[in-house]
Design a protein around this motif. Sequence first.
Motif, short mmCIF file in Angstrom:
data_model
loop_
_atom_site.label_atom_id
_atom_site.label_comp_id
_atom_site.label_asym_id
_atom_site.label_seq_id
_atom_site.Cartn_x
_atom_site.Cartn_y
_atom_site.Cartn_z
N CYS A 108 -5.99 31.19 -17.38
CA CYS A 108 -6.01 30.11 -18.36
C CYS A 108 -5.17 28.94 -17.85
O CYS A 108 -4.45 29.07 -16.87
CB CYS A 108 -5.48 30.59 -19.71
N CYS A 109 -5.26 27.83 -18.55
CA CYS A 109 -4.50 26.64 -18.14
C CYS A 109 -4.20 25.80 -19.38
O CYS A 109 -5.11 25.43 -20.13
CB CYS A 109 -5.31 25.83 -17.13
N GLY A 110 -2.93 25.50 -19.58
CA GLY A 110 -2.53 24.72 -20.74
C GLY A 110 -2.52 25.53 -22.01
O GLY A 110 -2.75 26.75 -22.01
N TYR A 164 -6.67 22.59 -20.00
CA TYR A 164 -5.82 21.99 -18.98
C TYR A 164 -5.31 20.60 -19.34
O TYR A 164 -4.28 20.13 -18.83
CB TYR A 164 -6.53 21.95 -17.62
N SER A 165 -6.01 19.89 -20.22
CA SER A 165 -5.59 18.53 -20.58
C SER A 165 -4.27 18.52 -21.35
O SER A 165 -3.61 17.48 -21.45
CB SER A 165 -6.68 17.83 -21.40
N ASP A 166 -3.86 19.66 -21.89
CA ASP A 166 -2.58 19.72 -22.62
C ASP A 166 -1.40 19.44 -21.70
O ASP A 166 -0.33 19.05 -22.18
CB ASP A 166 -2.40 21.10 -23.26
N TRP A 167 -1.58 19.64 -20.40
CA TRP A 167 -0.48 19.39 -19.47
C TRP A 167 -0.08 17.91 -19.45
O TRP A 167 1.05 17.57 -19.10
CB TRP A 167 -0.86 19.85 -18.06
N LYS A 168 -0.98 17.03 -19.84
CA LYS A 168 -0.67 15.60 -19.85
C LYS A 168 0.46 15.27 -20.82
O LYS A 168 1.14 14.24 -20.65
CB LYS A 168 -1.91 14.79 -20.23
N ASN A 169 0.66 16.12 -21.81
CA ASN A 169 1.68 15.86 -22.82
C ASN A 169 3.03 16.50 -22.50
O ASN A 169 3.97 16.39 -23.29
CB ASN A 169 1.21 16.38 -24.19
N THR A 170 3.12 17.16 -21.35
CA THR A 170 4.37 17.84 -21.01
C THR A 170 5.30 16.92 -20.23
O THR A 170 4.87 15.97 -19.57
CB THR A 170 4.10 19.10 -20.17
N TYR A 221 6.05 25.28 -22.85
CA TYR A 221 5.38 24.36 -21.92
C TYR A 221 6.20 23.10 -21.68
O TYR A 221 6.20 22.55 -20.57
CB TYR A 221 3.98 24.01 -22.44
N ASN A 222 6.92 22.64 -22.69
CA ASN A 222 7.76 21.45 -22.51
C ASN A 222 8.97 21.73 -21.63
O ASN A 222 9.54 20.81 -21.05
CB ASN A 222 8.24 20.93 -23.88
#
Length: 253
Positions: free
Chosen positions: A147-149, A153-159, A123-124
């Motif tokens: 699915c997302c992240g 989906y909030s996991d995308w904020k850390n990418t 993801y990174n």
Amino acid sequence: MGQCGITSSKTVLVFLNLIFWAAAGILCYVGAYVFITYDDYDHFFEDVYTLIPAVIIIAVGTLLFIIGLIGCCATIRESRCGLATFVIILLLVFVTEVVVVVLGYIYRAKVEDEVNHSIQKVYNEYNGTNTDAPSRAIDYVQRQLHCCGIHNYSDWKNTRWFKESRNNSVPLSCCRPNVSNCTGSLSRPGDLYPEGCEALVVKKLKEIMMYVIWAALTFAAIQMLGMLCACVVLCRRSRDPAYELLVTGGTYA
């Protein structure tokens, strides 16, 4: 009574050899399915040794074509040497399939650790372009598994991609298919898949490994019946060299 038993054993054995040919095709299909699916998820699973059961399954499937031919010819011709070879090869394949089952369970248990170890890295590396392999893999998985992240989906904020894009949105592959004009914006979470991909990827890979395990177990059981019937024919052939042939109905002298 004994003659009836031997004829029945030979008939069942010929029928089983036909099943072996069908089994060969099924096993090759299962092995190829594992390879194709692994290619779609290989960025989430770095241990290539997981493919060992699939390789063995394909090899066993190929060998079963030959076994079926040997078994049919040996049974019809009442060849003691052919039947003995048939039993030995079946025994070796049976042992191989037991190894496949054991390896399948071992690697199935390792799936979750492997995915947990690699998914954050994948993801990174996402950059949103179709030319980038990790990006294509993530978009494919999110669309296929809905699915997302990683966890949601909030996991995308850390990418890195999210921080560089600065548009407060996730990839379009997170959008539900029944939502029109979805932009991936986090301000409209109802447009996005709520479930994360990590658990679903683990579930998918474990299901694939179970296909291999069940295929190996099923055909191992069939092979045991084949070995039993061949042994019955061999034993009767050794004790009484004059009994009815399966095809001609005559006697073997």
